[in-house]
Design a protein around this motif. Structure first.
Motif, PDB file in Angstrom:
ATOM      1  N   MET A   1      73.131   3.395 -60.507  1.00 45.08           N
ATOM      2  CA  MET A   1      72.922   4.181 -59.297  1.00 45.08           C
ATOM      3  C   MET A   1      74.257   4.341 -58.577  1.00 45.08           C
ATOM      4  N   THR A   2      74.539   5.543 -58.135  1.00 46.94           N
ATOM      5  CA  THR A   2      75.693   5.819 -57.290  1.00 46.94           C
ATOM      6  C   THR A   2      75.197   5.752 -55.860  1.00 46.94           C
ATOM      7  N   ALA A   3      75.446   4.636 -55.210  1.00 45.64           N
ATOM      8  CA  ALA A   3      74.887   4.410 -53.880  1.00 45.64           C
ATOM      9  C   ALA A   3      75.752   5.033 -52.794  1.00 45.64           C
ATOM     10  N   VAL A   4      75.074   5.679 -51.877  1.00 46.09           N
ATOM     11  CA  VAL A   4      75.690   6.078 -50.617  1.00 46.09           C
ATOM     12  C   VAL A   4      75.094   5.163 -49.563  1.00 46.09           C
ATOM     13  N   GLN A   5      75.957   4.555 -48.796  1.00 44.75           N
ATOM     14  CA  GLN A   5      75.485   3.671 -47.742  1.00 44.75           C
ATOM     15  C   GLN A   5      75.436   4.413 -46.421  1.00 44.75           C
ATOM     16  N   ILE A   6      74.357   4.171 -45.690  1.00 47.94           N
ATOM     17  CA  ILE A   6      74.180   4.674 -44.338  1.00 47.94           C
ATOM     18  C   ILE A   6      74.301   3.458 -43.436  1.00 47.94           C
ATOM     19  N   ILE A   7      75.266   3.485 -42.540  1.00 47.16           N
ATOM     20  CA  ILE A   7      75.572   2.320 -41.718  1.00 47.16           C
ATOM     21  C   ILE A   7      75.332   2.681 -40.262  1.00 47.16           C
ATOM     22  N   ASP A   8      74.340   2.028 -39.675  1.00 44.66           N
ATOM     23  CA  ASP A   8      74.057   2.209 -38.258  1.00 44.66           C
ATOM     24  C   ASP A   8      74.706   1.070 -37.489  1.00 44.66           C
ATOM     25  N   ASP A   9      75.572   1.401 -36.553  1.00 38.97           N
ATOM     26  CA  ASP A   9      76.168   0.426 -35.639  1.00 38.97           C
ATOM     27  C   ASP A   9      75.563   0.677 -34.265  1.00 38.97           C
ATOM     28  N   LEU A  10      74.743  -0.266 -33.815  1.00 39.57           N
ATOM     29  CA  LEU A  10      74.055  -0.137 -32.534  1.00 39.57           C
ATOM     30  C   LEU A  10      74.581  -1.211 -31.594  1.00 39.57           C
ATOM     31  N   VAL A  11      75.092  -0.808 -30.453  1.00 38.28           N
ATOM     32  CA  VAL A  11      75.551  -1.754 -29.446  1.00 38.28           C
ATOM     33  C   VAL A  11      74.479  -1.809 -28.372  1.00 38.28           C
ATOM     34  N   ALA A  12      73.822  -2.969 -28.299  1.00 41.30           N
ATOM     35  CA  ALA A  12      72.710  -3.146 -27.368  1.00 41.30           C
ATOM     36  C   ALA A  12      73.222  -3.555 -25.991  1.00 41.30           C
ATOM     37  N   ARG A  96      75.739   4.061 -29.997  1.00 43.85           N
ATOM     38  CA  ARG A  96      75.339   3.987 -31.404  1.00 43.85           C
ATOM     39  C   ARG A  96      76.217   4.920 -32.209  1.00 43.85           C
ATOM     40  N   ALA A  97      76.430   4.541 -33.456  1.00 42.73           N
ATOM     41  CA  ALA A  97      77.203   5.372 -34.378  1.00 42.73           C
ATOM     42  C   ALA A  97      76.594   5.215 -35.756  1.00 42.73           C
ATOM     43  N   ARG A  98      76.629   6.282 -36.516  1.00 46.53           N
ATOM     44  CA  ARG A  98      76.161   6.248 -37.895  1.00 46.53           C
ATOM     45  C   ARG A  98      77.330   6.704 -38.763  1.00 46.53           C
ATOM     46  N   ARG A  99      77.591   5.894 -39.789  1.00 45.68           N
ATOM     47  CA  ARG A  99      78.648   6.206 -40.749  1.00 45.68           C
ATOM     48  C   ARG A  99      78.046   6.245 -42.142  1.00 45.68           C
ATOM     49  N   PHE A 100      78.755   6.895 -43.034  1.00 38.67           N
ATOM     50  CA  PHE A 100      78.354   6.982 -44.429  1.00 38.67           C
ATOM     51  C   PHE A 100      79.519   6.512 -45.276  1.00 38.67           C
ATOM     52  N   ALA A 101      79.223   5.759 -46.339  1.00 43.08           N
ATOM     53  CA  ALA A 101      80.283   5.201 -47.160  1.00 43.08           C
ATOM     54  C   ALA A 101      79.792   5.035 -48.592  1.00 43.08           C
ATOM     55  N   ALA A 102      80.759   4.823 -49.483  1.00 41.14           N
ATOM     56  CA  ALA A 102      80.454   4.530 -50.885  1.00 41.14           C
ATOM     57  C   ALA A 102      81.554   3.630 -51.419  1.00 41.14           C
ATOM     58  N   ALA A 103      81.239   2.947 -52.491  1.00 40.63           N
ATOM     59  CA  ALA A 103      82.242   2.138 -53.174  1.00 40.63           C
ATOM     60  C   ALA A 103      83.312   3.051 -53.760  1.00 40.63           C
ATOM     61  N   PRO A 104      84.566   2.599 -53.805  1.00 43.23           N
ATOM     62  CA  PRO A 104      85.634   3.465 -54.320  1.00 43.23           C
ATOM     63  C   PRO A 104      85.345   4.011 -55.711  1.00 43.23           C
ATOM     64  N   GLU A 105      84.725   3.203 -56.566  1.00 47.96           N
ATOM     65  CA  GLU A 105      84.452   3.657 -57.929  1.00 47.96           C
ATOM     66  C   GLU A 105      83.371   4.732 -57.993  1.00 47.96           C
ATOM     67  N   ASP A 106      82.634   4.943 -56.898  1.00 47.89           N
ATOM     68  CA  ASP A 106      81.593   5.967 -56.861  1.00 47.89           C
ATOM     69  C   ASP A 106      82.055   7.283 -56.237  1.00 47.89           C
ATOM     70  N   VAL A 107      83.214   7.281 -55.607  1.00 53.30           N
ATOM     71  CA  VAL A 107      83.653   8.467 -54.867  1.00 53.30           C
ATOM     72  C   VAL A 107      83.842   9.682 -55.781  1.00 53.30           C
ATOM     73  N   GLU A 108      84.471   9.505 -56.931  1.00 58.34           N
ATOM     74  CA  GLU A 108      84.676  10.650 -57.831  1.00 58.34           C
ATOM     75  C   GLU A 108      83.346  11.243 -58.283  1.00 58.34           C
ATOM     76  N   THR A 109      82.402  10.393 -58.623  1.00 61.55           N
ATOM     77  CA  THR A 109      81.090  10.869 -59.031  1.00 61.55           C
ATOM     78  C   THR A 109      80.432  11.659 -57.918  1.00 61.55           C
ATOM     79  N   LEU A 110      80.525  11.160 -56.696  1.00 61.96           N
ATOM     80  CA  LEU A 110      79.926  11.845 -55.549  1.00 61.96           C
ATOM     81  C   LEU A 110      80.617  13.175 -55.281  1.00 61.96           C
ATOM     82  N   CYS A 111      81.934  13.216 -55.453  1.00 57.38           N
ATOM     83  CA  CYS A 111      82.688  14.455 -55.216  1.00 57.38           C
ATOM     84  C   CYS A 111      82.351  15.524 -56.247  1.00 57.38           C
ATOM     85  N   ASN A 112      82.027  15.097 -57.453  1.00 57.86           N
ATOM     86  CA  ASN A 112      81.759  16.045 -58.530  1.00 57.86           C
ATOM     87  C   ASN A 112      80.280  16.380 -58.655  1.00 57.86           C
TER      88      ASN A 112
END
Length: 113
Positions: A1-12, A96-112
């Motif tokens: 699986m080529t994972a894309v991470q969704i990262i929620d940063d919530l400051v309460a 609150r902020a939401r970011r998206f990330a992937a492992a470096p080895e998955d970036v090329e696959t995601l770009c293509n």
């Protein structure tokens, strides 16, 4: 699986960290799972519930690749429950902020795609 991470940063707001996390898990997480998101981890910083200063909640989800990200995004836009949760959560948030990330080895696959 080529994972894309969704990262929620919530400051309460001070004293609201635990309640915010409980609401997130009860009111937001079930819909997120229905949209194909898989919960990876929840972090609380500092690692104790604070009454006199903010807690930051970092919540990390995974989806499968670009298609999973787009599917999640389109489903969230059509889900009034997601919008309602974020409106209600505003009373407990400094920010609150939401970011998206992937492992470096998955970036090329995601770009293509």
């Amino acid at each position: 699986m080529t994972a894309v991470q969704i990262i929620d940063d919530l400051v309460a707001l001070p004293g609201e960290g635990r309640a915010l996390l409980n609401a997130y898990m009860a009111d937001y997480a079930p819909g997120a799972r229905a949209r194909g998101m898989v919960l990876e981890r929840v972090l609380v910083s500092p690692p104790l519930w604070m009454d006199d200063q903010p807690n930051t909640l970092t919540i990390v989800w995974n989806v499968d690749g670009a298609a999973g990200w787009w599917g999640m995004r389109l489903a969230a836009g059509a889900d009034p429950g997601a919008t309602a949760f974020w409106q209600a959560a505003g009373d407990r948030l400094v920010s609150r902020a939401r970011r998206f990330a992937a492992a470096p080895e998955d970036v090329e696959t995601l770009c293509n795609g």
